[in-house]
Design a protein around this motif. Structure first.
Motif, short mmCIF file in Angstrom:
data_model
loop_
_atom_site.label_atom_id
_atom_site.label_comp_id
_atom_site.label_asym_id
_atom_site.label_seq_id
_atom_site.Cartn_x
_atom_site.Cartn_y
_atom_site.Cartn_z
N THR A 165 15.46 -1.67 -1.65
CA THR A 165 14.51 -0.81 -2.36
C THR A 165 14.32 0.52 -1.64
O THR A 165 14.28 1.58 -2.27
N LEU A 166 14.21 0.48 -0.32
CA LEU A 166 14.02 1.71 0.44
C LEU A 166 15.26 2.60 0.35
O LEU A 166 15.14 3.84 0.27
N HIS A 204 0.82 -1.21 0.00
CA HIS A 204 0.00 0.00 0.00
C HIS A 204 0.85 1.26 0.00
O HIS A 204 0.56 2.23 -0.73
N LEU A 205 1.90 1.30 0.80
CA LEU A 205 2.70 2.52 0.95
C LEU A 205 3.82 2.64 -0.07
O LEU A 205 4.29 3.76 -0.32
N LEU A 206 4.21 1.54 -0.67
CA LEU A 206 5.32 1.59 -1.62
C LEU A 206 4.87 1.48 -3.07
O LEU A 206 5.26 2.30 -3.91
N LEU A 207 4.05 0.50 -3.39
CA LEU A 207 3.80 0.15 -4.79
C LEU A 207 2.41 0.51 -5.30
O LEU A 207 2.19 0.53 -6.51
N SER A 208 1.46 0.77 -4.42
CA SER A 208 0.06 0.88 -4.84
C SER A 208 -0.23 2.08 -5.73
O SER A 208 -0.04 3.23 -5.32
N PRO A 209 -0.74 1.85 -6.96
CA PRO A 209 -1.17 2.97 -7.81
C PRO A 209 -2.44 3.63 -7.29
O PRO A 209 -2.73 4.78 -7.65
N GLU A 210 -3.22 2.91 -6.46
CA GLU A 210 -4.46 3.46 -5.94
C GLU A 210 -4.25 4.41 -4.76
O GLU A 210 -5.10 5.26 -4.49
N ASN A 211 -3.15 4.26 -4.05
CA ASN A 211 -2.86 5.13 -2.91
C ASN A 211 -2.16 6.39 -3.41
O ASN A 211 -1.02 6.32 -3.87
N PRO A 212 -2.80 7.57 -3.33
CA PRO A 212 -2.18 8.79 -3.87
C PRO A 212 -0.89 9.17 -3.16
O PRO A 212 -0.10 9.95 -3.70
N ASN A 213 -0.65 8.63 -1.97
CA ASN A 213 0.56 8.97 -1.21
C ASN A 213 1.56 7.83 -1.16
O ASN A 213 2.49 7.87 -0.35
N SER A 214 1.38 6.81 -2.00
CA SER A 214 2.40 5.76 -2.08
C SER A 214 3.67 6.33 -2.70
O SER A 214 3.64 7.37 -3.39
N GLU A 262 12.33 4.18 -13.49
CA GLU A 262 12.78 3.04 -12.69
C GLU A 262 11.68 2.52 -11.77
O GLU A 262 11.47 1.31 -11.65
N VAL A 263 10.96 3.43 -11.10
CA VAL A 263 9.94 2.99 -10.15
C VAL A 263 8.78 2.29 -10.87
O VAL A 263 8.08 1.47 -10.28
N ARG A 264 8.58 2.59 -12.13
CA ARG A 264 7.53 1.91 -12.90
C ARG A 264 7.81 0.42 -13.05
O ARG A 264 6.89 -0.37 -13.27
#
Length: 335
Positions: free
Chosen positions: A137-138, A77-87, A120-122
């Motif tokens: 990754t972090l 949710h916090l790293l990869l999610s396209p649905e979370n505007p704050n990922s 890269e993140v894509r």
């Protein structure tokens, strides 16, 4: 400078700083989840990830969406999610889009750096995350944020655009100095001495320092064993710490004074009052009065300052829910 240009540059910096601090939050949650606690290991790990979401004010919405409250679910949710505007994924994407809209206001090197981060993140997905490891990754995220910040300082002229970028960085970092501290500090039982109660608490506060790349700074500054009082002072009141609340709000005040010129603006007054509070506060008084109320009050004042910056300089001021404290406060998000 056009309001829209100021708005876009401000949010370029905020989103890149947000990506970095989200990485630091995940790093801290991972470290705490691995600590030996008196609780069952599985329950202790779940508690660490829940506290990460709780510090962002999104734990209820996360659970309501049917997501699994464990390491994999929170990281997704916090790293990869396209649905979370704050990922982290969306922070880098939005920063790049805002920069693309203002190509003439930034340097070519700045845009190329953001574009490289986005390309890269894509490519990130769950499989790659398992292959590379979460820590690697972090670290990549933190490095990309530092790269953009360094290129900005090294290539952009010190005009209004530079000041709005810097202001975005510092107001986001100030927000996170409270949120990261809230993950541990609001639940901690802090005696007036400010010392750790046991080994578990000691390692939790150490994990916070390590996630902020501040462990060595703490040792050089205080020359003592890690204590809650020392960590709180370093994160809130130490002007020599580049990520402290005092450093951030002091920089914001100076930037706003520069942007306002000779005008007497409400936004400058609010920033000055917040800077004075952090400059003259005492750690023993904060602990005696309760850390959580102090964090709640400071976050509320920081939110009001962010809204006033939008009202004074930007095209729009996005509405926000009422603020009651770090855990109930979600971020201001660009449109």
């Amino acid at each position: 400078m056009l309001c829209r240009t100021a708005y876009d540059l401000y949010w370029v910096a905020r989103h890149m700083e947000r990506a970095e601090n989200t990485a630091r939050l995940l790093d801290m949650a991972q470290r705490i989840a691995l600590l030996p606690e008196r609780l069952d290991r599985g329950k202790a790990a779940a508690a660490a990830w829940r506290r990460a979401l709780d510090s962002l004010g999104i734990v209820e919405s996360f659970i309501a969406e049917g997501r699994t409250l464990d390491a994999e679910g929170v990281v997704q949710h916090l790293l990869l999610s396209p649905e979370n505007p704050n990922s982290i994924f969306n922070c880098i994407r939005t920063a790049r889009e805002n920069a693309r809209a203002q190509r003439v206001a930034i340097t070519g090197e700045m845009y190329e750096d953001l574009n490289a981060s986005w390309l890269e993140v894509r490519r990130f997905d769950a499989q790659r995350l398992r292959h590379d490891g979460l820590s690697t990754t972090l670290e990549w995220v933190k490095t990309r944020s530092a790269s953009f910040r360094g290129i900005t300082i090294g290539t952009l002229g010190r005009g209004e655009g530079y000041h709005f970028l810097q202001m975005g960085t510092f107001i986001e970092r100030a927000d996170w100095s409270i949120r990261l501290l809230d993950m541990i500090g609001s639940d901690a039982e802090l005696p007036e001495s400010g010392e750790a109660r046991d080994a578990t608490q000691y390692f939790q506060w150490s994990a916070l320092l390590q996630s902020l790349s501040a462990f060595e700074t703490y040792r050089r500054t205080y020359r003592e064993s890690v204590s809650p009082a020392g960590v709180i002072a370093l994160m809130l009141l130490n002007g020599d710490n580049p990520r402290s609340l005092q450093t951030c709000v002091g920089a914001i005040h100076q930037i706003l004074q520069t942007l306002s010129g000779i005008e007497s603006l409400e936004v400058v007054r609010q920033a000055g009052a917040l800077a004075a509070q952090s400059r003259y506060a005492r750690i023993d008084e904060i602990i005696a009065g309760g850390l959580e109320p102090w964090l709640q009050d400071t976050m509320a004042r920081l939110v009001r300052l962010g809204n006033e910056i939008h009202r004074q300089f930007m095209t729009t001021a996005p509405s926000r829910p009422p603020v009651t404290g770090p855990r109930q406060t979600q971020w201001q998000t660009s449109g």
